[in-house]
Design a protein around this motif. Sequence first.
Motif: not given
Length: 480
Positions: A396-401, A445-458, A460-464
């Motif tokens: 898999c590829w993992r893409v982050e924003v 993303i789920e239709a592609h067979g992938g997953e999506i999520g977010v890493d975040s702390e109030p 301190s910004g977010s990484t989708f």
Amino acid sequence: METKGASPDQRIPKYIQITEELSKGNFNIEIPLSDQDDVGRLGAALRALAKSLETRYRELQKLNQLTSIINSGLLLEEILEQVYADFQAFIPYDRIGFALLENDGEVLTARWAKTEYKNPLLGRGYMGLMEGSSLADILASGQPRIINDLELYLQNKPESESTQLVVKEGIRSSLTCPLIANGVPVGFMFFSSRLKNTYETQHIDVYLQIAGQLSVIVEKGRLVSELASQKMEIEQHYNEVRRLNELQNTFMGIAAHDLRNPIASIQSVADLLLMPDLEIDPVEQRDFLLDIRDQTQHMLSLLNDLLDVTRIESGKFNLDLIYTDMYKMLDEAVRRNSRLAEPKGTQVILEYVPEGKVLADPSRVRQVLDNLISNAVKYSPPNSTVRVRSQMGEYCWRVEVQDEGPGIQPKDRERLFQDFARLSARPTGGEKSTGLGLSITRRVIEAHGGEIGVDSEPGSGSTFWFTLPNTNSDMGLCGE
């Protein structure tokens, strides 16, 4: 106890009495024997008959008990355990196997086996094709088959894997009978012995009655399973229709609410511009026209999002999957959104992208990237930086924003990817939102067979982030 030398006159009344007792089902009686004259031979025949009748009576008792067990609603395996325990006095066996036909009769699957010895090689789950097998011939004839020398049989049929396994177990004789319910074959039952020449024709009668009883319970179980499956499908269909109706009502309510204000604003501006005595300078007129444009763009965005969700929920959402260069796709998205971020002084930076391709629908992934990057710009303060990066794993590829916004509050995380989610954070430049962008992104993303999520702390910004299959994978692996 035997009595020898009794006179004919004494024996005949005794035999008559014995016959009457046998007719009542009383087999615990004494039958006198005598010299081999006619009356003596009659006594011997009567004794043999008594033994045969007793055996048959015991068989019928066990078969009646089996019927009662079946009617009591016990599970099939419990019934088979009872058969194994009760019928060894009538059919010799060291092993009983039970298998059912599946895939429209193309495959036979072992469902149960019990032995007098440990570690059977041919047990639950073993599968074999029916086409070309000797069992197919048994089904065609509808008659049981006796093999009293399996080693010799294996020499003639060395390709029979199931025979190889039972011979390795030590089995030397087998009695096989098809299970047929309402004229339709449903499976087989196998009685097996570790001794050669175990089975004779008389065993078949009892065997057929047991098989007939089990065929009934198998067919009953199949019908119950089919009805349960149909009931479940109807309930699922009903629940899905109800859910879609509720979703449609929600859409109509949201659309009515979110479209009312921009339509009213456009109407007010239009009425103002249509006033015959209105004096307006070009700059103010341009501001009015820009407001109309912004309002119509917002309405168009809302309608497009509603249509996307509707297509996805109705199953009319199709992907055009092709292998696409990951760097090219990310670079175009960053350039496109960088221009939109310039008014806020926000930078959108693409970090290092490994060389490789992604299996995806480019237009739909563009929709995902635009949503995540525009959200990062929307919720970050002016003059901040949004970073886009990617990593390629084995499958898999993992893409982050990553943004420099306020982060995600714990109470918002559960609703983040749901329809019409309104979070506590607000756009820093007054930008508008339909509340559907992230829910559509999740579905894509789920239709592609992938997953999506977010890493975040109030604070301190977010990484989708999301995953997509690479050239070594297929759809489904990235979602596991």
